[in-house]
Design a protein around this motif. Sequence first.
Motif, PDB file in Angstrom:
ATOM      1  N   THR A 118     -23.204  -8.685  24.793  1.00 53.63           N
ATOM      2  CA  THR A 118     -22.467  -9.796  24.179  1.00 53.63           C
ATOM      3  C   THR A 118     -21.147 -10.125  24.847  1.00 53.63           C
ATOM      4  O   THR A 118     -20.560 -11.177  24.555  1.00 53.63           O
ATOM      5  N   LYS A 134     -18.053  -7.985  18.313  1.00 56.10           N
ATOM      6  CA  LYS A 134     -17.342  -9.005  17.544  1.00 56.10           C
ATOM      7  C   LYS A 134     -18.274 -10.020  16.899  1.00 56.10           C
ATOM      8  O   LYS A 134     -17.802 -11.012  16.329  1.00 56.10           O
ATOM      9  N   TYR A 135     -19.574  -9.808  16.976  1.00 50.02           N
ATOM     10  CA  TYR A 135     -20.532 -10.782  16.471  1.00 50.02           C
ATOM     11  C   TYR A 135     -21.462 -10.125  15.461  1.00 50.02           C
ATOM     12  O   TYR A 135     -21.880  -8.973  15.645  1.00 50.02           O
ATOM     13  N   ILE A 166     -26.407 -13.677  16.452  1.00 40.63           N
ATOM     14  CA  ILE A 166     -26.786 -13.729  17.866  1.00 40.63           C
ATOM     15  C   ILE A 166     -28.309 -13.637  18.017  1.00 40.63           C
ATOM     16  O   ILE A 166     -28.916 -14.382  18.797  1.00 40.63           O
ATOM     17  N   ASN A 207     -16.289 -18.514  16.896  1.00 43.15           N
ATOM     18  CA  ASN A 207     -16.747 -17.275  16.260  1.00 43.15           C
ATOM     19  C   ASN A 207     -15.719 -16.767  15.238  1.00 43.15           C
ATOM     20  O   ASN A 207     -15.408 -15.579  15.173  1.00 43.15           O
ATOM     21  N   GLY A 253     -17.331 -14.313  12.892  1.00 44.70           N
ATOM     22  CA  GLY A 253     -18.258 -13.382  13.514  1.00 44.70           C
ATOM     23  C   GLY A 253     -19.702 -13.827  13.498  1.00 44.70           C
ATOM     24  O   GLY A 253     -20.578 -13.107  13.987  1.00 44.70           O
ATOM     25  N   ALA A 270     -20.925 -16.787  14.885  1.00 44.60           N
ATOM     26  CA  ALA A 270     -21.070 -17.889  15.851  1.00 44.60           C
ATOM     27  C   ALA A 270     -20.619 -19.218  15.264  1.00 44.60           C
ATOM     28  O   ALA A 270     -21.074 -20.278  15.686  1.00 44.60           O
TER      29      ALA A 270
END
Length: 864
Positions: free
Chosen positions: A298, A327-328, A333, A422, A425, A427
């Motif tokens: 990522t 961080k996602y 994702i 983001n 977190g 997107a």
Amino acid sequence: MKFNFFYLKSVTTKISFILLVLLIISCNAVKKVKDNQHLLTENKIFVNNEEISTRQIYDQLYQEPNAKLPLFGIPLKLHIYNAANPQPDTLFYNWLHKKPKREKRLIRWFSKKQLEQIGQSYVGLHKYLEEIGEAPVVVSEQKSESSSTRLKAWYWNHGWFNAETDYKINKLEHKRAKVDYYIKTHQPYKLDSISERIASPQADSIYQLHKEESFIKKGAQFETDKFNAERERIVNLFRNNGLYHFEQEYISFEADTINTDHQVNIDLVIADRQITKEDTTYTVPYHAHFISDVNIITDYKYQNRNNAIKDSASYKGYTLYSFDELKYKPEAIADAVFIKKGQVYRDLDRSLTYRRMNQLGIFKYPDIQYMADPRDSTGTNLITNIFLTPKPKFGVNYDFDISRSNIQDFGIGFGGSLSIRNIFGGAETLEIGGRGSIGSSKDAADSDDKFFNISEIGADVNLSFPKIAFPINTDGIIPKSMFPFTTISAGVSSQQNIGLDKQNVTGKFNYKWYPSQELTQKLDLVDLQYVRNLNSGNYFNVYENSFSRLNEIAQDNYDQVNASYFETDDDPTDDNLPDLSIPDGTTAFINDINNGVYTLTSDESQTASDIIERRDRLTQDNLILATSFSYIKNTRENIYDQEFTQFRLKLEMAGNTLSLIAPLLNFDKNSSNNYNLFGVQFSQYGKVETDFIKHWDLGQQNVLAIRALGGIAIPYGNSNDIPFARSFFAGGANDNRGWQAYDLGPGSTGGINEFNEANMKITLNAEYRFNLFGQLNSAFFVDAGNIWNVLDNVEDEESKFTSLSDLSELAVSSGLGLRYDFSFFVIRLDVGFKTYNPAYNKQKWFQEYNFSNAVYNVGINYPF
């Protein structure tokens, strides 16, 4: 409208100078054609003794005549090229030294360095003329023969294997010539038997399952393009069914035409995969490959390539890695990845993943790699590695523009926005923007002798995230392959000294998705707009035409009207009656009319009724709660595509939800027996808008473009009119260009109000676009259209659409325009002439067809 005035001035000066040069030079088209040469003026193609005009066939020729201006037939670019001196430096030097003291005198006036610069500018001008012009197309025997050969190849590729071609150069007077091409097609060849030889059993199995989709059909005429399309189809078919190593080079077609009586027998051959290892080459059959793992990095950067992974997470078969803290949200994702563990390899999944990741707007272009799984002894498993490089967390954008409109004589707009990528977190993208403008207007409510006497300020917030936010799962209706987005937005704005000084509050909750690359669909589930007028008493200062007509009625009935309604005048006479005071006098006079105080003529009563209805509608506050659906189809592949179709349909319904709950919640009612919410009557209506655009590429930078636009909004239930913000207007730079925006209609009324609008609209446009020289383009255009009132509370028959005969009130304008292409945008100047004006009682055609009544429209980019 955004552009650099100084750059535009430079460009305009250059264009003006070139046009001036063209006026004083000789228009001899063969000026630079040598004595033993001939300028090509025309090509003609005859197929089986009949002349044809098919653009696709003429495109096969290696030589075409110099481009000419439409209608006039003038080879403008050729004349520009001829205006350039082939040796401008020698010409300037000879002129400079023609008189003994000329050089010294000029140096004394300018300086030696400046004189050198003048010489360089002179040379540069002639080079610029050559650059934007077009050299004469001189007839070439070799190119004519090559064109004839190419025509034969074109017909061969379309099934006429025995076609014969020839040409004849017809030399004319004054160093000109025409070329005629002759084609005899003979009998075409058609496809007969079609067989396959596919070496790999798995590849053959896949092919047989989809054989009916083939572009090659028995009985069809032979066409090479169909074989190319079939080759691409097979490649896509195999690579989307697991054959990871399959390439187009393994496909071949063998054709047999010997003693077949113009029939072609086709044999499709698909060979096994070739592998070369050291000096040995061998073949292996194709096998389907499967995805064994999907790894997503990522926060990949080149400098991180040798660093250790610090964080990871797993979600539904996906493994996410990060060189720093992750961080996602894994689900956000993973939802953008179409490659799935355990599924067969497909090119389509990779393409969809590329597209979705780009749409998110939080990563740079991703890198997707496949590698053989070392754990798999069969050699059919693939590991997918997806490398994502994040964009910066924050993005800042600034806007500045200079504009002119019906409201302001001169305006400066400015704004900016902050994007936070983001943010939660998942997107998501949050955009916070502010905007403002100051301007000058002679119609300002309180000018106070200031140049900048009007202003507007506003702010917006917009949150977008890549999914459909709904209480129940919508994947069965809108799958993730349609790239859905949900957007929540809100905005506020306030005007000062602009018209009635509106405060505007908006809110939206909408969904957008893409069923195909050509199709976009959008659902505005909630579209809220609240408009509050802060200065309703200024109405008759803004709408001066309405005041003039109301004031005339008051003066015609001066003896009946209370003298206090008029402005103070010590000595009124029949020729100099005072005007109604604004707003007290106009308000009192209207109240008296509504109460039947005066005895007015029928015409006066009708005019007064129209004025009062319009004033009430435009000064009332509006509350709109709507839901709409938009269907947009666009076949344009990129900004350079000159042949495409666009279609847009929007359906909107407003007020239905509020109308259902109003009696249940016991909403208050106003004097018209309609429901109010928070003291404002909410709007209820249905609205349909449609827009069709078609462009044809005619070759040599010539484009024919048409547009048909229509819309109707019908009030019902809690409303008997359409809010000004949701009504239609006609005229302007992107509409009917013979009229200013809001000046046309409704119907045959002649645009008696400052801002004319209605609830029905029809617009038809056509443009013929062509290149003049360089980046300067032009166009001839014809526009037709108007607006009308229908099924609302307007009573003026001249403004209403009651039958198809009212289509005779379609106003027509025509004109021409100049467009300068800056590559990233186009600045446009169109001059529109009123060609047919439905407001005239008798002679409606060409009454104002002159430059004094022309409308000059400046716009950015093309009108449609």
